[in-house]
Design a protein around this motif. Structure first.
Motif, PDB file in Angstrom:
ATOM      1  N   PHE A 195      -8.441   3.528  -0.975  1.00 35.77           N
ATOM      2  CA  PHE A 195      -9.014   2.217  -0.674  1.00 35.77           C
ATOM      3  C   PHE A 195      -8.305   1.199  -1.553  1.00 35.77           C
ATOM      4  O   PHE A 195      -8.427   1.215  -2.773  1.00 35.77           O
TER       5      PHE A 195
ATOM      6  N   ARG B  52      -8.363   7.964   5.494  1.00 35.19           N
ATOM      7  CA  ARG B  52      -9.334   7.259   4.666  1.00 35.19           C
ATOM      8  C   ARG B  52      -9.553   7.907   3.294  1.00 35.19           C
ATOM      9  O   ARG B  52     -10.680   8.052   2.840  1.00 35.19           O
TER      10      ARG B  52
ATOM     11  N   ARG C  49       0.103   3.803   6.647  1.00 35.77           N
ATOM     12  CA  ARG C  49       0.373   2.465   7.184  1.00 35.77           C
ATOM     13  C   ARG C  49       1.267   1.711   6.210  1.00 35.77           C
ATOM     14  O   ARG C  49       1.068   1.752   5.007  1.00 35.77           O
TER      15      ARG C  49
ATOM     16  N   GLU D 208      -8.927  -3.956  -0.096  1.00 38.72           N
ATOM     17  CA  GLU D 208     -10.119  -4.064   0.763  1.00 38.72           C
ATOM     18  C   GLU D 208      -9.966  -3.362   2.115  1.00 38.72           C
ATOM     19  O   GLU D 208     -10.561  -3.772   3.111  1.00 38.72           O
ATOM     20  N   ARG D 209      -9.178  -2.288   2.154  1.00 36.94           N
ATOM     21  CA  ARG D 209      -9.074  -1.507   3.392  1.00 36.94           C
ATOM     22  C   ARG D 209      -8.831  -0.045   3.069  1.00 36.94           C
ATOM     23  O   ARG D 209      -8.283   0.301   2.033  1.00 36.94           O
ATOM     24  N   TRP D 210      -9.261   0.800   3.996  1.00 36.61           N
ATOM     25  CA  TRP D 210      -9.093   2.239   3.854  1.00 36.61           C
ATOM     26  C   TRP D 210      -7.705   2.638   4.318  1.00 36.61           C
ATOM     27  O   TRP D 210      -7.194   2.133   5.312  1.00 36.61           O
TER      28      TRP D 210
ATOM     29  N   THR E 204       0.828  -1.207   0.000  1.00 43.29           N
ATOM     30  CA  THR E 204       0.000   0.000   0.000  1.00 43.29           C
ATOM     31  C   THR E 204       0.862   1.255   0.000  1.00 43.29           C
ATOM     32  O   THR E 204       0.350   2.342   0.235  1.00 43.29           O
TER      33      THR E 204
END
Length: 194
Positions: free
Chosen positions: A176, A173, A151, A179-181, A53
């Motif tokens: 995306f 947020r 993160r 499957e996560r913000w 990410t």
């Protein structure tokens, strides 16, 4: 069953064992990227697209899109660097790109640094960022912005802070992926003349 199947395996005494060759020191040269480096750059970046990410891109870079970006960076006189091993393997890359398209932002850029997975944790990111900032200063850039995922990129945030980047904001947020913000941390550094 044969008795020899159950015999313990013989081990050579230490002085007769073959010792592994010492690992070669991690070496590299930082230089201006060329168009011939772009397939390597694409592979490094696309590793992060598919597996992390740290970039919010979800689709791999195409060579055509990367060539367009590279041409724009070069046309602006901004640095686009690669770190190359003694054997010619591209280990990582770094570049700056206009922060926004509006003319008033012309002295402000966003930086990007990506290392091949086997090149992390060896000081290469520090070397690339240092060289990128110096070449950006010489190119007349005044402000460098770093937009880093909140993160999974703690090492990148720490590296930028070591170079004097100041945290200027956070946004929660806003992305995306997987499957996560995800949020971002914004850092900024002013480049002063020496």
């Amino acid at each position: 069953m044969l008795e020899e199947e159950y015999q313990p395996r013989r081990v050579l005494p230490p002085h007769l064992r073959k010792h592994p060759e010492p690992e070669a020191p991690f070496a590299y040269t930082i230089r201006d990227a060329t168009e011939a480096d772009l397939p390597w750059v694409r592979e490094i970046y696309n590793h992060y697209v598919a597996n992390s990410t740290v970039t919010f891109d979800e689709k791999p870079w195409t060579l055509r899109a990367l060539k367009t970006k590279f041409a724009k960076v070069r046309a602006l006189g901004h640095p686009f660097l690669v770190a190359e091993s003694p054997t010619g393997v591209i280990l990582g890359f770094a570049y700056v790109y206009p922060w926004k398209e509006k003319a008033a932002y012309r002295f402000t850029v966003e930086n990007s640094i990506y290392l091949g997975p086997a090149s992390t944790g060896k000081g290469l990111g520090r070397a690339l960022l240092g060289e990128l900032l110096e070449r950006s200063r010489v190119a007349g850039i005044k402000e460098v912005i770093a937009i880093i995922a909140d993160r999974g990129a703690e090492a990148s945030i720490a590296l930028h802070e070591q170079f004097g980047f100041r945290k200027t904001g956070e946004m929660a947020r806003v992305g995306f992926k997987f499957e996560r913000w995800l949020g971002i941390v914004m850092l900024q550094k002013s480049l002063k003349k020496r």
